[in-house]
Design a protein around this motif. Structure first.
Motif, PDB file in Angstrom:
ATOM      1  N   PHE A 256      -4.367  -3.540  -5.560  1.00 24.16           N
ATOM      2  CA  PHE A 256      -4.402  -3.935  -6.956  1.00 24.16           C
ATOM      3  C   PHE A 256      -3.413  -3.124  -7.783  1.00 24.16           C
ATOM      4  N   VAL A 257      -3.345  -1.831  -7.514  1.00 26.29           N
ATOM      5  CA  VAL A 257      -2.422  -0.971  -8.255  1.00 26.29           C
ATOM      6  C   VAL A 257      -0.983  -1.404  -8.007  1.00 26.29           C
ATOM      7  N   ARG A 258      -0.684  -1.815  -6.801  1.00 24.29           N
ATOM      8  CA  ARG A 258       0.690  -2.234  -6.493  1.00 24.29           C
ATOM      9  C   ARG A 258       1.023  -3.588  -7.107  1.00 24.29           C
TER      10      ARG A 258
ATOM     11  N   MET B 179       0.852  -1.178   0.000  1.00 25.22           N
ATOM     12  CA  MET B 179       0.000   0.000   0.000  1.00 25.22           C
ATOM     13  C   MET B 179       0.894   1.236   0.000  1.00 25.22           C
ATOM     14  N   THR B 180       0.496   2.191  -0.780  1.00 26.39           N
ATOM     15  CA  THR B 180       1.269   3.427  -0.842  1.00 26.39           C
ATOM     16  C   THR B 180       0.982   4.292   0.386  1.00 26.39           C
ATOM     17  N   GLY B 181       1.838   5.244   0.604  1.00 25.93           N
ATOM     18  CA  GLY B 181       1.637   6.152   1.729  1.00 25.93           C
ATOM     19  C   GLY B 181       0.361   6.962   1.589  1.00 25.93           C
ATOM     20  N   ALA B 182       0.064   7.363   0.356  1.00 26.21           N
ATOM     21  CA  ALA B 182      -1.157   8.143   0.127  1.00 26.21           C
ATOM     22  C   ALA B 182      -2.390   7.316   0.448  1.00 26.21           C
ATOM     23  N   ALA B 183      -2.373   6.045   0.076  1.00 24.18           N
ATOM     24  CA  ALA B 183      -3.523   5.182   0.370  1.00 24.18           C
ATOM     25  C   ALA B 183      -3.684   4.996   1.874  1.00 24.18           C
ATOM     26  N   ALA B 184      -2.581   4.881   2.585  1.00 23.55           N
ATOM     27  CA  ALA B 184      -2.655   4.721   4.039  1.00 23.55           C
ATOM     28  C   ALA B 184      -3.256   5.962   4.698  1.00 23.55           C
ATOM     29  N   VAL B 185      -2.868   7.138   4.199  1.00 23.99           N
ATOM     30  CA  VAL B 185      -3.426   8.375   4.743  1.00 23.99           C
ATOM     31  C   VAL B 185      -4.919   8.456   4.441  1.00 23.99           C
TER      32      VAL B 185
ATOM     33  N   VAL C 205     -10.758   1.873  -0.822  1.00 23.57           N
ATOM     34  CA  VAL C 205      -9.385   2.270  -1.116  1.00 23.57           C
ATOM     35  C   VAL C 205      -8.413   1.115  -0.887  1.00 23.57           C
ATOM     36  N   LEU C 206      -8.661   0.291   0.113  1.00 17.85           N
ATOM     37  CA  LEU C 206      -7.725  -0.791   0.429  1.00 17.85           C
ATOM     38  C   LEU C 206      -7.482  -1.741  -0.741  1.00 17.85           C
ATOM     39  N   PRO C 207      -8.508  -2.367  -1.309  1.00 18.35           N
ATOM     40  CA  PRO C 207      -8.222  -3.272  -2.421  1.00 18.35           C
ATOM     41  C   PRO C 207      -7.726  -2.541  -3.663  1.00 18.35           C
ATOM     42  N   ALA C 208      -8.189  -1.317  -3.885  1.00 15.98           N
ATOM     43  CA  ALA C 208      -7.733  -0.555  -5.051  1.00 15.98           C
ATOM     44  C   ALA C 208      -6.233  -0.286  -4.953  1.00 15.98           C
TER      45      ALA C 208
END
Length: 50
Positions: A40-42, A1-7, A34-37
């Motif tokens: 998936f992107v990663r 998970m990216t930092g932006a997704a975590a925020v 947001v979590l699965p998205a």
């Protein structure tokens, strides 16, 4: 998970603690979306640049 997704998940989860039920539903729904998205992107490999 990216930092932006975590925020984003953290901010949307705060909405889940509010007393207004409509905002609770929106916040939890966005956090869950947001979590699965983000995962998936990663997982999708990027094409190498030429």
């Amino acid at each position: 998970m990216t930092g932006a997704a975590a925020v984003m998940v953290a901010v949307f989860s705060v909405f889940g603690t509010l007393s207004v039920q409509d905002l609770q539903r929106v916040g939890v729904g966005l956090a869950v979306a947001v979590l699965p998205a983000a995962g998936f992107v990663r997982m999708v490999p990027r094409r190498p640049r030429s």
